[in-house]
Design a protein around this motif. Structure first.
Motif, mmCIF file in Angstrom:
data_model
loop_
_atom_site.group_PDB
_atom_site.id
_atom_site.type_symbol
_atom_site.label_atom_id
_atom_site.label_comp_id
_atom_site.label_asym_id
_atom_site.label_seq_id
_atom_site.Cartn_x
_atom_site.Cartn_y
_atom_site.Cartn_z
ATOM 1 N N ASP A 189 0.903 -1.284 0.140
ATOM 2 C CA ASP A 189 0.141 0.381 0.025
ATOM 3 C C ASP A 189 1.184 1.119 0.061
ATOM 4 O OD1 ASP A 189 0.970 -0.525 2.475
ATOM 5 O OD2 ASP A 189 -1.016 0.514 3.126
ATOM 6 N N GLY A 190 -0.074 1.859 0.246
ATOM 7 C CA GLY A 190 0.804 3.516 0.350
ATOM 8 C C GLY A 190 -0.375 5.039 0.186
ATOM 9 N N GLY A 191 0.075 5.720 0.443
ATOM 10 C CA GLY A 191 -0.465 7.514 0.331
ATOM 11 C C GLY A 191 0.520 8.599 0.550
ATOM 12 N N TYR A 192 -0.184 9.745 1.101
ATOM 13 C CA TYR A 192 0.471 10.447 0.975
ATOM 14 C C TYR A 192 0.511 11.226 3.226
ATOM 15 C CZ TYR A 192 -1.441 11.190 -3.512
ATOM 16 O OH TYR A 192 -2.123 10.980 -4.454
ATOM 17 N N VAL A 193 1.928 11.624 2.733
ATOM 18 C CA VAL A 193 2.097 11.412 4.194
ATOM 19 C C VAL A 193 3.301 12.840 4.416
ATOM 20 C CG1 VAL A 193 2.761 9.364 4.412
ATOM 21 C CG2 VAL A 193 4.493 10.984 3.663
ATOM 22 N N ASP A 194 2.311 13.519 5.658
ATOM 23 C CA ASP A 194 2.940 14.768 6.321
ATOM 24 C C ASP A 194 4.800 14.816 6.726
ATOM 25 O OD1 ASP A 194 2.372 13.872 8.307
ATOM 26 O OD2 ASP A 194 1.321 15.952 8.966
ATOM 27 N N TRP A 195 5.571 13.992 6.450
ATOM 28 C CA TRP A 195 6.500 13.877 6.894
ATOM 29 C C TRP A 195 7.598 15.171 6.584
ATOM 30 C CZ3 TRP A 195 7.099 7.735 6.032
ATOM 31 C CH2 TRP A 195 6.082 7.151 6.296
ATOM 32 N N THR A 196 7.730 15.199 5.605
ATOM 33 C CA THR A 196 8.456 16.555 5.334
ATOM 34 C C THR A 196 7.840 17.708 5.187
ATOM 35 O OG1 THR A 196 7.861 15.862 3.303
ATOM 36 C CG2 THR A 196 9.964 15.536 2.710
ATOM 37 N N ARG A 197 7.097 17.659 5.614
ATOM 38 C CA ARG A 197 6.485 19.301 6.407
ATOM 39 C C ARG A 197 6.523 19.213 7.318
ATOM 40 N NH1 ARG A 197 -0.571 18.965 5.466
ATOM 41 N NH2 ARG A 197 0.854 17.798 3.668
ATOM 42 N N GLN A 198 6.164 18.409 8.306
ATOM 43 C CA GLN A 198 7.317 18.433 9.374
ATOM 44 C C GLN A 198 8.485 18.724 9.862
ATOM 45 O OE1 GLN A 198 5.003 15.194 12.330
ATOM 46 N NE2 GLN A 198 4.380 14.669 11.239
ATOM 47 N N LEU A 199 9.278 17.964 9.260
ATOM 48 C CA LEU A 199 10.472 17.889 9.327
ATOM 49 C C LEU A 199 11.129 19.643 9.106
ATOM 50 C CD1 LEU A 199 10.835 13.854 7.816
ATOM 51 C CD2 LEU A 199 11.708 14.457 10.508
ATOM 52 N N LEU A 200 10.979 19.837 7.630
ATOM 53 C CA LEU A 200 11.487 21.284 7.236
ATOM 54 C C LEU A 200 10.189 22.622 7.601
ATOM 55 C CD1 LEU A 200 11.979 19.524 3.590
ATOM 56 C CD2 LEU A 200 13.677 20.104 5.435
ATOM 57 N N GLY A 201 9.183 21.920 8.798
ATOM 58 C CA GLY A 201 8.397 23.376 8.640
ATOM 59 C C GLY A 201 7.954 23.923 7.042
ATOM 60 N N GLY A 202 7.202 23.509 6.135
ATOM 61 C CA GLY A 202 6.810 24.184 5.190
ATOM 62 C C GLY A 202 5.443 23.547 4.630
ATOM 63 N N LYS A 203 4.610 24.073 4.350
ATOM 64 C CA LYS A 203 3.265 23.720 4.270
ATOM 65 C C LYS A 203 3.103 23.393 3.485
ATOM 66 C CE LYS A 203 0.705 26.338 7.854
ATOM 67 N NZ LYS A 203 -0.094 28.023 7.797
ATOM 68 N N LYS A 204 4.006 23.840 2.211
ATOM 69 C CA LYS A 204 3.527 23.700 0.730
ATOM 70 C C LYS A 204 4.138 22.128 -0.127
ATOM 71 C CE LYS A 204 2.928 27.785 -0.944
ATOM 72 N NZ LYS A 204 1.484 27.237 -2.280
ATOM 73 N N GLU A 205 5.047 21.882 1.691
ATOM 74 C CA GLU A 205 6.055 19.873 1.060
ATOM 75 C C GLU A 205 4.832 19.763 1.115
ATOM 76 O OE1 GLU A 205 9.391 20.322 0.799
ATOM 77 O OE2 GLU A 205 8.907 21.895 1.759
ATOM 78 N N ARG A 206 4.933 18.043 0.117
ATOM 79 C CA ARG A 206 4.482 17.061 -0.202
ATOM 80 C C ARG A 206 4.981 15.587 -0.208
ATOM 81 N NH1 ARG A 206 1.738 20.394 1.336
ATOM 82 N NH2 ARG A 206 -0.530 21.205 0.430
ATOM 83 N N MET A 207 4.745 15.060 0.341
ATOM 84 C CA MET A 207 4.965 13.559 -0.381
ATOM 85 C C MET A 207 4.604 12.437 0.176
ATOM 86 S SD MET A 207 8.295 11.294 2.755
ATOM 87 C CE MET A 207 9.578 13.269 1.851
ATOM 88 N N LEU A 208 4.995 11.300 -1.179
ATOM 89 C CA LEU A 208 4.046 10.201 -1.098
ATOM 90 C C LEU A 208 4.911 8.954 -1.232
ATOM 91 C CD1 LEU A 208 1.471 8.291 -2.579
ATOM 92 C CD2 LEU A 208 2.718 8.663 -5.201
ATOM 93 N N ILE A 209 4.965 8.370 -0.017
ATOM 94 C CA ILE A 209 5.464 6.639 -0.107
ATOM 95 C C ILE A 209 4.395 5.514 -0.373
ATOM 96 C CG2 ILE A 209 6.856 8.016 1.965
ATOM 97 C CD1 ILE A 209 4.818 6.524 3.493
ATOM 98 N N SER A 210 5.300 4.381 -0.424
ATOM 99 C CA SER A 210 4.851 3.086 -0.907
ATOM 100 C C SER A 210 5.773 2.047 -0.705
ATOM 101 C CB SER A 210 4.300 2.313 -2.813
ATOM 102 O OG SER A 210 5.124 2.814 -3.488
ATOM 103 N N ALA A 211 4.812 0.767 -0.877
ATOM 104 C CA ALA A 211 5.783 0.301 0.172
ATOM 105 C C ALA A 211 4.927 -1.822 -0.444
ATOM 106 C CB ALA A 211 6.220 -0.427 0.832
ATOM 107 N N ILE A 212 5.925 -2.350 -1.213
ATOM 108 C CA ILE A 212 5.330 -3.773 -1.470
ATOM 109 C C ILE A 212 5.799 -4.873 -0.614
ATOM 110 C CG2 ILE A 212 3.824 -3.761 -3.148
ATOM 111 C CD1 ILE A 212 6.285 -5.262 -4.920
ATOM 112 N N GLY A 213 5.599 -6.030 0.205
ATOM 113 C CA GLY A 213 6.187 -7.296 0.626
ATOM 114 C C GLY A 213 6.658 -8.222 -0.527
ATOM 115 N N LEU A 214 7.585 -8.259 -0.424
ATOM 116 C CA LEU A 214 8.982 -9.731 -1.193
ATOM 117 C C LEU A 214 8.827 -10.855 -0.536
ATOM 118 C CD1 LEU A 214 11.843 -6.970 -1.759
ATOM 119 C CD2 LEU A 214 9.722 -7.303 -2.961
ATOM 120 N N ASP A 215 8.780 -11.238 0.994
ATOM 121 C CA ASP A 215 8.711 -12.693 0.943
ATOM 122 C C ASP A 215 7.293 -12.885 0.729
ATOM 123 O OD1 ASP A 215 11.111 -12.679 3.397
ATOM 124 O OD2 ASP A 215 10.898 -10.741 2.688
#
Length: 316
Positions: free
Chosen positions: A285-311
């Protein structure tokens, strides 16, 4: 997913009482500097390790669920990792090799994760439990130092990594104390009209579609879920459905109408479903997160993450 229970407050009180140190936790957690805390624990673990007998070590290996080898074929896993990274690289995602440890609090400080799910370590670190958090830190550090630019273009990273999570999972195939993940992270700036969100979402899905077709001759389906965190979450969801339909009319996209207050993702979460042979898997699964917004303190920061299981892809 089950969660690890917090330490029982009664047990903590009993331990502190037996030690005659009712203020010990407060002292260690709040009054000691990070350097002094590490110095203290290094000596504690040095003494505990120096007194350990070979028979105790072997018994510890037998009883500790985190230290056993994976049951997956290592050659098949390495080959799958290489193949997925090469496919992602064709989709403009830069492969990155990360450390086996992350700064202490990498998951719990920016995401709603309990630190008890993480194996905390010495020297201000923790064993990696979610590689996307570590990539977010790499991106934020690079942007702040000026080594990375995420405007007007975006930053795209991919990696494979072995993860350890401390919560108890059901005793079922695919629920493992340590496991391999393939992950992607895209970071950029708000361009208005959800331009970053829509393009990043499509790029992740397009890469996964290529991977599953190439590696398993399988198609993927996408399940979209609205999440809190965006002012117009329903509008974002509607735009995402429309955008994906325009880019890939043949792609099956299902919207989950059930409300969910899960706050891990912001605005939208997508789940990847695939059928390999006769086995249906909700593989990532994946989705949008606010991590760079928190880390950099900028309201316009955007991030999308995703991952799949390999095993899980290799365990038949």
């Amino acid at each position: 997913m089950t969660t690890e229970k917090r330490p029982d407050r009664g047990d903590l009180a009993r331990i502190l009482s037996e030690l005659g140190q009712e203020e010990l936790i407060e002292t260690l957690a709040e009054r000691l500097s990070g350097a002094d805390f590490n110095t203290l624990l290094l000596e504690v673990f040095r003494r505990r390790a120096s007194g350990r007998k070979p028979a105790e070590l072997l018994r510890g290996y037998k009883e500790n669920r985190f230290v056993k080898p994976a049951v997956v074929d290592p050659i098949a896993l390495k080959q799958l990792e290489l193949d997925l990274l090469r496919i992602a690289q064709r989709h403009a995602f830069e492969p990155i090799q990360l450390s086996p440890v992350a700064p202490l609090g990498s998951c719990s400080a920016v995401a709603p994760a309990d630190q008890n799910k993480i194996i905390s370590a010495l020297r201000g670190t923790e064993v990696v439990a979610d590689v996307t958090n570590l990539i977010a830190l790499h991106i934020a550090d690079g942007i702040k130092s000026g080594k990375l630019l995420h405007e007007p273009d975006t930053l795209r990273y991919c990696t494979t990594h072995r993860h350890v999570r401390a919560q108890r999972f059901p005793d079922m195939p695919g629920f493992l104390p340590h496991f391999g993940l393939y992950a992607m992270v895209t970071a950029g700036r708000d361009g208005g009209s959800y331009s970053f969100e829509l393009q990043a979402l499509w790029e992740h899905i397009a890469a996964y579609r290529d991977m599953f077709r190439t590696q398993f001759e399988a198609d993927i389906e996408i399940l979209l879920n609205s999440r809190p965190g965006y002012t117009d979450g329903e509008g974002l969801l509607a735009r995402a459905v429309q955008f994906l339909a325009e880019r890939a009319p043949e792609l099956t996209v299902t919207v989950n109408p059930e409300p969910n207050d899960n706050a891990y993702y912001k605005g939208l979460q997508f789940t990847i479903k695939t059928t390999i042979g006769d086995r249906v898997q909700y593989i990532g699964d994946g989705g949008y997160v606010d991590w760079t917004r928190q880390l950099l303190g900028g309201k316009k920061e955007r991030m999308l993450i995703s991952a799949i299981g390999l095993d899980r892809l290799l365990l038949r």
